[in-house]
Design an enzyme around this catalytic site. Structure first.
Site, PDB file in Angstrom:
ATOM      1  N   ILE A 224      24.878   5.072   9.832  1.00  0.00           N
ATOM      2  CA  ILE A 224      25.016   4.736  11.252  1.00  0.00           C
ATOM      3  C   ILE A 224      23.781   5.188  12.020  1.00  0.00           C
ATOM      4  O   ILE A 224      23.234   4.437  12.839  1.00  0.00           O
ATOM      5  CB  ILE A 224      26.285   5.368  11.857  1.00  0.00           C
ATOM      6  CG1 ILE A 224      27.531   4.883  11.127  1.00  0.00           C
ATOM      7  CG2 ILE A 224      26.384   5.023  13.343  1.00  0.00           C
ATOM      8  CD1 ILE A 224      28.808   5.552  11.599  1.00  0.00           C
ATOM      9  N   TYR A 225      23.318   6.379  11.755  1.00  0.00           N
ATOM     10  CA  TYR A 225      22.125   6.897  12.429  1.00  0.00           C
ATOM     11  C   TYR A 225      20.933   5.962  12.229  1.00  0.00           C
ATOM     12  O   TYR A 225      20.267   5.564  13.189  1.00  0.00           O
ATOM     13  CB  TYR A 225      21.816   8.295  11.896  1.00  0.00           C
ATOM     14  CG  TYR A 225      20.463   8.833  12.299  1.00  0.00           C
ATOM     15  CD1 TYR A 225      20.227   9.275  13.588  1.00  0.00           C
ATOM     16  CD2 TYR A 225      19.422   8.892  11.373  1.00  0.00           C
ATOM     17  CE1 TYR A 225      18.985   9.765  13.963  1.00  0.00           C
ATOM     18  CE2 TYR A 225      18.182   9.382  11.731  1.00  0.00           C
ATOM     19  CZ  TYR A 225      17.962   9.816  13.023  1.00  0.00           C
ATOM     20  OH  TYR A 225      16.736  10.298  13.384  1.00  0.00           O
ATOM     21  N   ALA A 226      20.675   5.581  10.982  1.00  0.00           N
ATOM     22  CA  ALA A 226      19.540   4.711  10.692  1.00  0.00           C
ATOM     23  C   ALA A 226      19.708   3.349  11.342  1.00  0.00           C
ATOM     24  O   ALA A 226      18.738   2.745  11.825  1.00  0.00           O
ATOM     25  CB  ALA A 226      19.364   4.569   9.180  1.00  0.00           C
TER      26      ALA A 226
ATOM     27  N   LYS B 256      18.757   3.570  14.943  1.00  0.00           N
ATOM     28  CA  LYS B 256      17.307   3.634  15.092  1.00  0.00           C
ATOM     29  C   LYS B 256      16.680   2.266  14.835  1.00  0.00           C
ATOM     30  O   LYS B 256      15.675   1.906  15.460  1.00  0.00           O
ATOM     31  CB  LYS B 256      16.723   4.687  14.140  1.00  0.00           C
ATOM     32  CG  LYS B 256      17.028   6.119  14.547  1.00  0.00           C
ATOM     33  CD  LYS B 256      16.466   6.449  15.924  1.00  0.00           C
ATOM     34  CE  LYS B 256      16.471   7.934  16.212  1.00  0.00           C
ATOM     35  NZ  LYS B 256      15.931   8.248  17.552  1.00  0.00           N
TER      36      LYS B 256
END
Length: 260
Positions: A164-166, A169
């Site tokens: 999710i983080y990537a 971004k």
């Protein structure tokens, strides 16, 4: 015969979110060393923020620290007024640079991730960046520049827990190109800096605390080590500099050549 008149251009001013530690602190100090005044924001750790202000002032530049939680979009107008007030005290009414650095992570594989995880990361890494930039556009000078922070994980796949983080971004990288297109008419450049593994407090300071992780990630880089905050801060300062005036809508990865 005329007297020579020497004029000194006013110092440029940068606003850096999450400037109290890690990459934000390094960027703030790198910019100050290059003659830039700095407004930094912090969500917590006020003492850290004021310590960075003191470091910048010791360099001979002006600095201020303002509290900001990038998940609280409703507070952005108040931040803009605080920025205007700070600028007024410095004899200016605009900033020259914006660095959208503030961030965090919530780990969990795709099969384990929760709606709350996704909402938090969306609020910090995309919605916060989008609407804070929007709110600050009236005080961002024409001819200025923006750097958004991304991650090497938007190019290469690391641990499944960063899905999710990537992805958020990756969305910021797309947003950067759209911002560059829309703001180009004002001469404003917008770029992304994407660090690789760095020894910061990110993810609980996992890499910094683990010699095994440092060895593992370092072995995956062309330069043979993991990054330090001071490997990234000067890159941000360089991308914001006048020497980069013809560079916009670009993704600059500062990862030491990770997973080439």
């Amino acid at each position: 015969m005329t007297d020579d008149i020497t004029t000194t251009a006013p110092a440029r001013i940068a606003l850096i979110t999450g400037g109290n530690r890690g990459l934000g602190r390094s960027a703030a100090l790198a910019l100050a060393e290059r003659g830039t005044d700095v407004i930094l924001t912090y969500r917590s750790n006020e003492d850290e923020a004021h310590a960075v202000v003191a470091e910048i002032e010791a360099i001979g530049r002006r600095a201020a620290a303002l509290r900001l939680d990038t998940t609280e979009v409703e507070t952005f107008p108040d931040l803009v007024e605080a920025v205007r007030s700070t600028l007024g005290g410095w004899g200016r009414d605009t900033i020259d640079h914006l660095v959208n650095n503030a961030g965090l992570t919530a780990e969990g594989s795709i099969s384990e991730a929760t709606v709350a995880d996704a909402q938090l990361l969306f609020d910090v890494h995309f919605k916060g960046v989008f609407f804070l930039t929007q709110a600050l556009l009236p005080v961002l000078a024409d001819g200025g520049s923006i750097v958004n922070l991304s991650t090497g994980l938007a190019r290469f796949v690391g641990a499944p827990s960063y899905a999710i983080y990537a992805s958020m971004k990756g969305a910021v990288e797309v947003l950067t190109r759209y911002l560059a297109k829309e703001l180009g008419a004002r001469g404003i450049r917008v770029n992304v800096v994407a660090p690789g593994p760095v020894m910061t407090d990110f993810a609980g300071g996992y890499i910094r605390a683990s010699a095994e992780a440092q060895q593992q990630f370092g072995a995956a880089t062309a330069l043979g080590r993991v990054g330090e905050p001071d490997d990234i801060g000067p890159v941000i300062a360089a991308v914001l500099s006048e020497e980069m005036h013809w560079v916009t809508a670009q993704r600059i990865e500062a990862s030491g050549g990770t997973l080439l």
